[in-house]
Write an enzyme that holds these catalytic residues in place. Structure first.
Site, mmCIF file in Angstrom:
data_model
loop_
_atom_site.group_PDB
_atom_site.id
_atom_site.type_symbol
_atom_site.label_atom_id
_atom_site.label_comp_id
_atom_site.label_asym_id
_atom_site.label_seq_id
_atom_site.Cartn_x
_atom_site.Cartn_y
_atom_site.Cartn_z
ATOM 1 N N ASN A 44 0.839 -1.194 0.000
ATOM 2 C CA ASN A 44 0.000 0.000 0.000
ATOM 3 C C ASN A 44 0.874 1.245 0.000
ATOM 4 O O ASN A 44 1.961 1.272 0.598
ATOM 5 C CB ASN A 44 -1.013 0.009 1.155
ATOM 6 C CG ASN A 44 -0.420 -0.232 2.520
ATOM 7 O OD1 ASN A 44 0.578 -0.915 2.673
ATOM 8 N ND2 ASN A 44 -1.030 0.333 3.531
ATOM 9 N N CYS A 55 -4.072 0.662 -2.430
ATOM 10 C CA CYS A 55 -3.927 -0.559 -1.631
ATOM 11 C C CYS A 55 -2.869 -1.479 -2.241
ATOM 12 O O CYS A 55 -2.567 -1.407 -3.443
ATOM 13 C CB CYS A 55 -5.239 -1.330 -1.586
ATOM 14 S SG CYS A 55 -6.543 -0.535 -0.636
ATOM 15 N N GLU A 57 -3.107 -4.608 -2.968
ATOM 16 C CA GLU A 57 -3.661 -5.476 -4.015
ATOM 17 C C GLU A 57 -3.671 -4.769 -5.362
ATOM 18 O O GLU A 57 -3.340 -5.346 -6.401
ATOM 19 C CB GLU A 57 -5.100 -5.888 -3.663
ATOM 20 C CG GLU A 57 -5.224 -6.716 -2.399
ATOM 21 C CD GLU A 57 -5.437 -5.878 -1.144
ATOM 22 O OE1 GLU A 57 -4.879 -4.755 -1.062
ATOM 23 O OE2 GLU A 57 -6.147 -6.340 -0.246
#
Ligand code: THU
Length: 136
Positions: A44, A55, A57
């Site tokens: 992040n 983030c 991901e």
């Protein structure tokens, strides 16, 4: 041999070390496995505006897409919380765009692990009909 989950966890933990999270102090790491066995990691990256925060991901998936990958088998998400943390709503939609059937593996500080298919975690996700992409 395709990378095993331990290798993905190691890659996610390494990325977590680089997380820029001076506001939340909540460092997250991710490791994304493509259908071809390649791994892309992410952390992040927070911002003073808060809203521009990315983030872990999405850092991983945007890096992968930039490198030409679009089909994903699984993503490992690691934090320092004891309980595994699942991707936020925005990340769920971003992952869903590419691979609704991928597996989400969330790993907590002591190794507690939770696994779920994205289509179960995020059913009926939003998608637009795709048009022909322009080659450049
Ligand atoms: N965060 C992630 O990186 N992934 C998640 O799945 C949940 C939240 C980050 C965003 C922000 O930097 C911090 O965690 C607190 O929300």
């Amino acid at each position: 041999m395709p990378p095993n989950d331990e290798e993905l966890i190691t890659r996610a933990r390494n990325a977590q070390k680089n997380a820029y999270a001076p506001f939340s102090q909540f460092k997250v790491g991710a490791a994304l496995l493509t259908d071809n066995g390649k791994i892309y990691s992410g952390c992040n990256v927070e911002n003073s505006t808060y809203g521009a925060t990315n983030c872990a991901e999405r850092t991983a998936i945007f890096t992968a897409v930039c490198d030409g990958a679009r089909n994903f088998q699984k993503i490992v998400v690691v934090t320092d919380r004891e309980d595994p943390v699942m991707p936020c709503g925005i990340c769920r939609n971003v992952l869903f765009e590419f691979s609704p059937k991928m597996e989400i593996i969330a790993v907590g500080a002591s190794g507690n692990t939770e696994r779920i298919q994205l289509s179960a975690l995020f059913p009926k996700g939003f998608r637009l009909e795709k048009k022909q992409e322009k080659e450049v």
